[in-house]
Enzyme design. Structure first.
Site, short mmCIF file in Angstrom:
data_model
loop_
_atom_site.label_atom_id
_atom_site.label_comp_id
_atom_site.label_asym_id
_atom_site.label_seq_id
_atom_site.Cartn_x
_atom_site.Cartn_y
_atom_site.Cartn_z
N MET A 91 1.22 -1.29 0.23
CA MET A 91 0.13 -0.48 -0.07
C MET A 91 0.75 1.10 0.13
SD MET A 91 -3.73 -0.70 2.01
CE MET A 91 -3.30 -0.35 3.73
N LEU B 118 6.75 3.46 1.41
CA LEU B 118 7.87 1.83 1.07
C LEU B 118 8.98 1.86 2.78
CD1 LEU B 118 7.77 0.47 -2.28
CD2 LEU B 118 6.25 -0.22 -0.90
N HIS B 119 8.92 0.72 3.45
CA HIS B 119 10.69 1.34 4.23
C HIS B 119 11.07 -0.51 3.86
CE1 HIS B 119 7.96 -1.78 6.48
NE2 HIS B 119 6.91 -0.99 6.93
N HIS C 282 9.47 -4.00 3.12
CA HIS C 282 9.01 -3.96 1.59
C HIS C 282 9.71 -4.12 1.30
CE1 HIS C 282 5.46 -1.64 3.40
NE2 HIS C 282 5.49 -1.76 3.34
N GLU D 132 5.74 -11.42 7.49
CA GLU D 132 5.52 -12.22 8.72
C GLU D 132 4.83 -11.15 9.52
OE1 GLU D 132 8.56 -14.47 8.91
OE2 GLU D 132 8.24 -15.99 7.56
N LYS D 133 4.97 -9.92 9.62
CA LYS D 133 4.49 -9.02 10.54
C LYS D 133 2.95 -9.10 10.43
CE LYS D 133 4.32 -3.95 10.69
NZ LYS D 133 3.04 -3.90 10.40
N SER E 295 4.49 0.93 7.77
CA SER E 295 4.12 2.54 7.49
C SER E 295 3.36 3.15 8.51
CB SER E 295 3.36 2.17 6.18
OG SER E 295 3.79 1.38 5.55
N ARG E 296 2.56 2.42 9.47
CA ARG E 296 1.90 3.49 10.51
C ARG E 296 2.42 3.87 11.73
NH1 ARG E 296 -2.15 -0.67 8.74
NH2 ARG E 296 -4.51 0.66 7.77
O1 PAF Z 1 0.21 -6.08 3.73
C1 PAF Z 1 -0.16 -4.79 3.17
O2 PAF Z 1 0.18 -3.87 2.69
C2 PAF Z 1 -1.69 -5.12 2.38
O3 PAF Z 1 -2.84 -5.60 3.40
C3 PAF Z 1 -2.22 -5.45 0.81
C4 PAF Z 1 -1.38 -7.13 0.85
C5 PAF Z 1 -1.24 -5.05 0.70
C6 PAF Z 1 -3.44 -5.70 0.49
O4 PAF Z 1 -3.55 -4.47 -0.38
#
Ligand code: PAF
Length: 281
Positions: A30, A33-34, A37, A148-149, A186-187
């Site tokens: 979504m 990115l960090h 990702h 895995e988080k 991200s949060r």
């Molecule tokens: O883990 C996420 O960032 C989201 O749930 C995903 C898998 C991209 C689906 O929107």
């Protein structure tokens, strides 16, 4: 690296790669990115000839009172990270591209979503399964990468792929943590300075829970209660759940045996953070 906005463009690109017999990895995200990702993208680049990173803040997986509007977005920084990590394409569709007027087909799993995060986020996993299914149909990857988080999400996606006979290998990648132990998310951007310091209690609880098991404790309730007490001692922490469940069914367990997921969701101000560990006995 290309940034593609339409399904048609992605399909044409993948078709061209397939003509050259190239394998394709997909990293669904979504955005914002960090390093977590980044580790998924690096794994995909290592295991596939081409890598697509999807960046789509999926409205369907947010409840009405959740943070869809405020969810952090930064396409430029994301593009830099993807390019550096070796991704070939970013798929960045608008919501209207993914959900055409009249959209009414969903992937609705029973069982696994009715636990942990699914209890307080009742629409969440229906939205996740639906969008991941769509991404799988659009990109048709050989492999797809998830952190895995989000252990419950990973278990649900593995189940969906198995139940619906999708020919895609699901690769889970380990949690990436800050130097002080906080899981990358991200949060984390929502945390104030004080909340950021307080949130370290989650990884301390993970270490503590693991340690109790290493010491020989097999009583799930005892471990969970001790972890809850540790977290509750932090005044800024508001526990949503701490639970030990069977990894295959997501149902609570009494005794630690087999493959067990110990997962937690805790709020610090505006941020709802999750963390977990998996143990195999
Ligand atoms: O883990 C996420 O960032 C989201 O749930 C995903 C898998 C991209 C689906 O929107």
């Amino acid at each position: 690296m290309k940034i593609l906005k339409t399904i048609e463009e992605v399909r044409a690109q993948v078709k061209a790669w397939r003509k050259e017999n190239l394998t394709v990895g997909l990293v669904p995200t979504m955005g914002y990115l960090h390093e977590g990702h980044q580790s998924l993208i690096l794994k995909s680049v290592e295991q596939n000839d081409r890598t697509v990173v999807s960046i789509f803040v999926n409205p369907m997986q947010f409840g009405p009172a959740e943070d869809l509007e405020s969810y952090p977005r930064d396409l430029q920084a994301d593009a830099e990270l993807c390019e550096k990590a070796g991704a070939d394409v970013i798929f960045h569709p608008e919501p209207e591209e993914m959900y055409r007027p009249g959209f009414c087909s969903y992937v609705n799993m029973t069982g696994l979503p009715d636990a942990l995060c699914g209890l307080t986020r009742p629409v969440h996993f229906k939205g996740v399964c639906t969008v991941v299914n769509k991404l799988f149909h659009i990109v048709t990857p050989d492999r797809a990468y998830f952190g895995e988080k989000d252990a419950q999400q990973l278990a649900i996606i593995r189940r969906m792929v198995m139940d619906l006979n999708m020919d895609i290998e699901i690769v889970g990648c380990p949690i990436v943590r800050e130097a002080d132990g906080l899981a990358k998310s991200s949060r984390n951007i929502y945390l104030t300075k004080e909340e950021r310091q307080a949130a370290v209690v989650l990884s301390r609880a993970v270490t503590f829970g693991k340690h109790k098991i290493e010491e020989g404790c097999r009583d799930a309730k005892e471990i969970v209660e001790a972890m809850k007490a540790l977290i509750a001692a932090e005044p800024l922490a508001d526990i949503e759940y701490v639970e030990m469940v069977n990894m295959d069914t997501m149902q609570p367990i009494d005794k630690v045996q087999g493959t067990v997921l110990c997962a937690m969701a805790v709020r610090f101000g505006k941020a709802r953070l999750i963390d977990n560990f998996i143990c195999q006995l």
